[in-house]
Design a protein around this motif. Structure first.
Motif, mmCIF file in Angstrom:
data_model
loop_
_atom_site.group_PDB
_atom_site.id
_atom_site.type_symbol
_atom_site.label_atom_id
_atom_site.label_comp_id
_atom_site.label_asym_id
_atom_site.label_seq_id
_atom_site.Cartn_x
_atom_site.Cartn_y
_atom_site.Cartn_z
ATOM 1 N N UNK A 253 0.608 -0.805 -0.154
ATOM 2 C CA UNK A 253 0.074 0.122 -0.008
ATOM 3 C C UNK A 253 0.358 0.950 0.722
ATOM 4 N N UNK A 254 0.592 2.350 -0.758
ATOM 5 C CA UNK A 254 1.483 3.352 -0.617
ATOM 6 C C UNK A 254 0.841 4.639 0.342
ATOM 7 N N UNK A 255 2.161 5.434 1.094
ATOM 8 C CA UNK A 255 1.662 6.018 1.968
ATOM 9 C C UNK A 255 0.220 5.981 2.608
ATOM 10 N N UNK A 256 -0.122 7.029 1.668
ATOM 11 C CA UNK A 256 -1.452 7.643 1.820
ATOM 12 C C UNK A 256 -3.165 7.091 1.908
ATOM 13 N N UNK A 257 -2.844 5.307 2.009
ATOM 14 C CA UNK A 257 -3.826 4.187 2.650
ATOM 15 C C UNK A 257 -2.491 3.794 3.657
ATOM 16 N N UNK A 258 -1.213 3.652 4.151
ATOM 17 C CA UNK A 258 -0.851 2.765 5.221
ATOM 18 C C UNK A 258 -1.243 4.096 5.920
ATOM 19 N N UNK A 259 -1.262 5.053 6.410
ATOM 20 C CA UNK A 259 -0.955 6.281 7.244
ATOM 21 C C UNK A 259 -2.202 6.353 7.328
ATOM 22 N N UNK A 260 -3.493 6.229 6.774
ATOM 23 C CA UNK A 260 -4.530 5.561 7.113
ATOM 24 C C UNK A 260 -4.624 4.066 8.111
#
Length: 370
Positions: A253-260
């Protein structure tokens, strides 16, 4: 502008793991402090990447791979020029290809190595390779270790104590700022499940993921696994064949999804079974986002990040029962979970910021230039 060249067998975008993230943190922090930063690695072809974090990456075409040790004839032929074209060499251990090249060439540039972990997977070969490792470490000017615990679990490091410095992993907080919104399907996914434990990492042999699947059978809540790697297909088959409906394999997962996903999780779990897990980047990220942690006692830096009964629980490795017990406690006991969550961010601020740790590397680099 002084140039730092990091040398390791793998890096973004070819692979995505905690060690790659650590190298990116070192590099971006050095770039922020006025250094020209390059990463040298191997890949399926020879090419160059210029990343927005200020790091230039040069990949050399891989010739073959033996026991997770990629070798590149192009890299070997270019090694002398790589050394000549930089001011400081920053190696990352272990990568036998680079270490043997250091022994072959008479390097006259200042060099340090971040000793991430010992070689654990193939012990007979390690015994044969150990004399070369010791000669390699003799030629290096500074050895950085993520935790002093490594001095106990890696006895041969003791003879180099005079040039060893403890520098823990850290987080570049800008990585998680100004990100786009998470993908709609990720938002929808988290809405369908309730409280969940989150694992993030490359799906490798030492990560203890089979133990995590065993523990899932004793947990009513959900487990989300983020990452890719050699074990993906086997894990997928186990989840399907054993009807583990509470385990969700999401891939990379990219960082935007990972952060979420981190923000929505109930806890971060790292069930690793071998000291090849040197530190656990996801544990640091869990601290940063105020998440309670569950990890295993490996005699490495993981228990420096996750302090037992302060930021979470540290259990014995290889035990699905112990792992499930710790996870169930945090997923069902709000008082305990909130206490560890509060402690987590304080622990991060006190020990693992770029200022606390990254500046140690800056001091080393500048001492070399002086």
């Amino acid at each position: 502008m002084a140039k730092i060249t990091h040398i390791f067998k793998t890096y973004f975008p070819e692979t995505n793991g905690g060690l790659e993230e650590a190298i990116r943190q070192y590099g971006s922090h050095a770039a922020k402090n006025g250094f020209d930063v390059e990463v040298v690695s191997v890949g399926p072809k020879t090419y160059t990447v210029n990343a927005p974090d200020g790091i230039k990456t040069k990949f050399y075409k891989k010739t073959f791979d033996v026991f997770s040790n990629p070798f590149s004839f192009v890299f070997a032929r270019s090694f002398k020029k790589i050394v000549e074209d930089t001011d400081i060499l920053h190696f990352h251990f272990p990568w036998p290809t680079a270490e043997l090249l250091v022994l072959f060439y008479n390097i006259k540039k200042p060099a340090l190595v971040t000793f991430h972990c010992d070689i654990h997977k193939i012990k007979p070969l390690k015994r044969l390779y150990l004399p070369f490792v010791k000669q390699y470490l003799k030629k290096i000017d500074k050895i950085c270790i993520s935790s002093k615990v490594l001095l106990k679990t890696t006895p041969y490091l003791a003879q180099f104590r005079d040039k060893i410095e403890e520098v823990s992993y850290f987080i570049n907080e800008k990585r998680f700022s100004n990100l786009p919104d998470p993908d709609p399907e990720i938002i929808e996914f988290t809405q369908k499940i309730k409280n969940y434990a989150l694992f993030v990492g490359v799906l490798r042999w030492y990560k203890g993921l089979d133990i995590l699947l065993d523990a899932a059978k004793k947990i009513e809540d959900d487990i989300v696994i983020v990452g890719k790697g050699d074990l993906y297909d086997r894990l997928y088959s186990r989840i399907k064949n054993e009807n583990l409906k509470n385990v969700h394999l999401l891939g990379f997962q990219n960082d935007n999804n990972l952060k979420f996903l981190i923000e929505k999780s109930g806890l971060i779990v790292l069930p690793s079974i071998a000291p090849a897990e040197a530190f656990g980047q996801i544990l640091l990220e869990g601290l940063y986002f105020s998440k309670p942690l569950v990890s295993t006692e490996l005699g490495t830096g993981t228990s420096l990040v996750n302090r037992h009964n302060y930021t979470g629980f540290v259990v014995k490795p290889g035990s699905g029962v112990s792992l499930a017990g710790a996870m169930n406690k945090l997923l069902t006991d709000d008082v305990c979970s909130k206490k560890f969550s509060k402690n987590a961010y304080h622990h991060y601020l006190d020990n693992f910021t770029a200022t606390a740790q990254g500046d140690k590397y800056i001091r080393i680099y500048r001492s070399f230039l002086q």
